[in-house]
Design an enzyme around this catalytic site. Sequence first.
Site, PDB file in Angstrom:
ATOM      1  N   ASP A  35       8.041   4.419 -28.108  1.00 14.12           N
ATOM      2  CA  ASP A  35       7.182   3.375 -28.661  1.00 14.12           C
ATOM      3  C   ASP A  35       7.306   3.452 -30.193  1.00 14.12           C
ATOM      4  O   ASP A  35       7.769   4.461 -30.727  1.00 14.12           O
ATOM      5  CB  ASP A  35       5.746   3.652 -28.199  1.00 14.12           C
ATOM      6  CG  ASP A  35       4.743   2.824 -28.940  1.00 14.12           C
ATOM      7  OD1 ASP A  35       4.879   1.585 -28.931  1.00 14.12           O
ATOM      8  OD2 ASP A  35       3.824   3.415 -29.551  1.00 14.12           O
ATOM      9  N   ASP A  37       4.791   1.800 -33.014  1.00 22.95           N
ATOM     10  CA  ASP A  37       3.544   1.928 -33.791  1.00 22.95           C
ATOM     11  C   ASP A  37       2.623   2.992 -33.169  1.00 22.95           C
ATOM     12  O   ASP A  37       2.262   2.911 -32.003  1.00 22.95           O
ATOM     13  CB  ASP A  37       2.823   0.578 -33.847  1.00 22.95           C
ATOM     14  CG  ASP A  37       3.708  -0.504 -34.469  1.00 22.95           C
ATOM     15  OD1 ASP A  37       4.570  -0.160 -35.298  1.00 22.95           O
ATOM     16  OD2 ASP A  37       3.534  -1.685 -34.107  1.00 22.95           O
TER      17      ASP A  37
HETATM   18 MG   LIG Z   1       1.860   2.504 -29.893  1.00 21.57          MG
END
Ligand SMILES: [Mg+2]
Length: 213
Positions: A35, A37
Site C-alpha cells: 500500500d 499512503d
Molecule cells: Mg494506507
Amino acid sequence: MADTDGPYPLAEPGLWVKRVGSRVFPANAPALFLDRDGTINVDTGYPDDPAKMALRDGIVPVIAAANRSGIPVVIVTNQSGIARGYFGWKEFAAVNGRVLELLADGNAFVDMVLACAYHDAGSGPLAVADHPMRKPNPGMLIEAQKRLYLDLKRSLIVGDKPADMEAGQRAGLSRGWLVDGEGSKEPGFEVLPLRGADDLDGLVGAIEALARI
Ligand SMILES: [Mg+2]
C-alpha cells in the site's frame, strides 16, 4: 474535479497502471505488494502536495531487500480522492513521483504502480461502488499478476488497513504485514504485525527467504 488530461497511464478511467524502470523478472516470481499512503509515506489524508510527502521510518530497507533479492515491488493504492474531486491524476502523478524519488534517494526502487480512483462517493465514470479494483477487492493485485506473471501465493503484502490484508488474502497470498496492527491467523492467511524494529527485521527476513526458494 477529476483531471483526465495528460498522458497518464490509465488502463481505464479509474485505474492507473505504470511499469517503472526496466528490471526484468522471471515468470512465477513472488512480489512484494505495498500500500502507499500510511505504509510507504506518512499518510497526510488524501495527499495532493508533493512537497509534503515524507517516508515512514523503516520502509526503505524493506523495499531495498526486495530489490536485492530480485523480487518485484508493486504499489497498490486506493485513491478515492480522485473520485471525490479533491484532486486529479495530475496531482496523483506529482505526489507519486515524489514518493518514488524519496525511495530512490535511499536506493529503494518500485517496479510497478497501480492506483484505483473508483469510489461510490464520486461522480461520472469514477462513481462505482465496490469496484473490483478497489481494495479490499483483489483486482489490482490480479492485474499486476497478469502483467508480471507473478506467483501470488508466495507474494507478500504490506499495508496499514485491514482492507490491504483482505485484498491480499482474496488474491491468494498467504501472508501480510499490518502497519501498527495486530497479528492474526486464519486458514491460508496470516497477518503479522509491523510495529517495531524486530517486526521490520522479520519482514526483511521473509523477503530474503523468498529469494532462496
Ligand atoms: Mg494506507
